[in-house]
Design an enzyme around this catalytic site. Structure first.
Site, PDB file in Angstrom:
ATOM      1  N   LYS A  33      93.210   3.141 111.553  1.00  0.00           N
ATOM      2  CA  LYS A  33      93.944   2.291 112.492  1.00  0.00           C
ATOM      3  C   LYS A  33      95.341   2.076 111.915  1.00  0.00           C
ATOM      4  O   LYS A  33      95.488   1.829 110.721  1.00  0.00           O
ATOM      5  CB  LYS A  33      93.252   0.938 112.670  1.00  0.00           C
ATOM      6  N   HIS A  48      89.836 -12.990 107.550  1.00  0.00           N
ATOM      7  CA  HIS A  48      91.261 -12.769 107.313  1.00  0.00           C
ATOM      8  C   HIS A  48      92.018 -12.714 108.633  1.00  0.00           C
ATOM      9  O   HIS A  48      91.423 -12.611 109.709  1.00  0.00           O
ATOM     10  CB  HIS A  48      91.484 -11.479 106.507  1.00  0.00           C
ATOM     11  N   HIS A  81      89.324 -13.003 111.717  1.00  0.00           N
ATOM     12  CA  HIS A  81      88.155 -12.167 112.013  1.00  0.00           C
ATOM     13  C   HIS A  81      87.592 -11.605 110.713  1.00  0.00           C
ATOM     14  O   HIS A  81      88.259 -11.594 109.682  1.00  0.00           O
ATOM     15  CB  HIS A  81      88.537 -11.000 112.945  1.00  0.00           C
ATOM     16  N   ASP A  89      85.706  -7.876 109.456  1.00  0.00           N
ATOM     17  CA  ASP A  89      85.676  -6.492 109.950  1.00  0.00           C
ATOM     18  C   ASP A  89      84.258  -6.068 110.326  1.00  0.00           C
ATOM     19  O   ASP A  89      83.295  -6.393 109.639  1.00  0.00           O
ATOM     20  CB  ASP A  89      86.228  -5.537 108.888  1.00  0.00           C
TER      21      ASP A  89
END
Length: 336
Positions: free
Chosen positions: A202, A277, A221, A223
């Site tokens: 990404k 994070h 969020h 991961d």
């Protein structure tokens, strides 16, 4: 339907010094209010060239249990390759809109590959100050070059070379994490699919914002992945939540930032922490980052490894196909 890209909004916002309302976060999320301003604890740094393997294992395990994130140096990825990766990614985002849209995620796609803006549902209807490009880079059987930029011309060569290093580094780290749990070196790698595990690149592009105090590049969020291996550019922005505070992450040139993701949390039955994070943005400069998410194949069932559960320590998480877990998480549905 034409999608509005944050890069274009940024260009007009910098002229007017105003930003659309849907990007302004509620006070509980605004970085100016919620970022810790005192002495900041440093995210652990692990030197993978340390000849004392026991000390490397101890450092990785401690960081994964206490933080869920650490930075690795002397990791074997050439600095010039990281620079080339960042160079071709930046050049892609500097292309005219029509060229970027040629690799856009199709509107009806159930996958996330392609150039895009919105990724997941936001319960408050807020938008993130970021555009992105997703595409798988490993194994070869799951690569779809339809979503790889044709320009700059060296984009493919650089990403293919980088993928080989990502595979090697992830194998090293998963081996250390497995041994830290008292398991065979291959245990966590196999739990993520072994040779069939997928590496998703990404590129995050966070353009300048006239009100960085009010917006987030990516909201808080954890991961979805097993682990995430990330290199940022030199503009700070990554923040980590620990001990009820949001702390800025230190930028270390050429280091790789390692996030423990949801699937390692689940495989380890909670021994390793998945890091919460978020990303802030800059008023004048573009921040970029290149995370690679190591994920199980979509159909693979992931849950606590049997060797780590017992009558005294029952499974804390429900085993679930990765595709179902991803769908539920991205759509803010219950995960149990």
């Amino acid at each position: 339907m034409e999608v509005e890209r944050v890069q274009d909004i940024s260009s007009s916002s910098l002229l007017t010094a105003a930003i659309p309302l849907e990007y302004i976060r509620s006070e509980k999320d605004q970085p100016a209010i919620t970022t810790f301003r005192g002495p900041t604890p440093a995210i652990p740094v692990v030197d993978l060239s340390d000849p004392v393997t026991e000390s490397v294992t101890r450092a990785v395990v401690k960081a994964s249990e206490e933080w869920g994130i650490f930075q690795v140096v002397n990791h074997g990825i050439p600095t010039e390759l990281i620079q080339r990766l960042q160079d071709v990614g930046r050049k892609f985002f500097e292309l005219p809109s029509t060229e970027k849209e040629s690799v856009a995620k199709p509107v009806d796609s159930k996958d996330i590959e392609g150039y895009g803006t919105k990724l997941q549902k936001d319960l408050e209807g807020k938008k993130a100050w970021v555009d992105h490009l997703f595409h798988r880079i490993w194994p070869q059987s799951c690569v779809n070059y339809r979503f790889w930029p044709k320009n700059p011309p060296e984009y493919r060569e650089v990403n293919e070379e980088y993928a080989i290093h990502m595979n090697k580094l992830s194998e090293t780290l998963l081996g250390i994490l497995s041994e830290g749990l008292g398991l065979r070196r291959e245990a966590l790698r196999e739990g993520l699919g072994g040779d069939m595990a997928e590496y998703m690149m990404k590129i995050n592009y966070y353009p300048p914002c006239p009100r960085p105090d009010l917006v987030l590049g990516v909201p808080a969020h954890t991961d979805l992945s097993g682990i995430t291996l990330l290199v940022p550019n030199e503009i700070p922005g990554l923040q980590v939540f620990k001990d009820d505070h949001w702390f800025d992450a230190e930028y270390i040139p050429s280091a790789v930032i390692v996030h423990i993701g949801d699937q390692i949390l689940r495989l380890s039955n909670g021994r390793y922490k998945n890091v919460l994070h978020r990303t802030t943005v800059d008023k004048e400069k573009t921040r970029m980052s290149w995370p690679v998410f190591l994920e199980p194949p979509r159909e693979m069932i992931v849950g606590p490894l049997p060797e780590l559960t017992s009558d005294d320590n029952p499974p804390k998480y429900k085993a679930m196909a990765f595709k179902d877990y991803s769908y539920r998480k991205l759509n803010k549905l219950p995960l149990d």
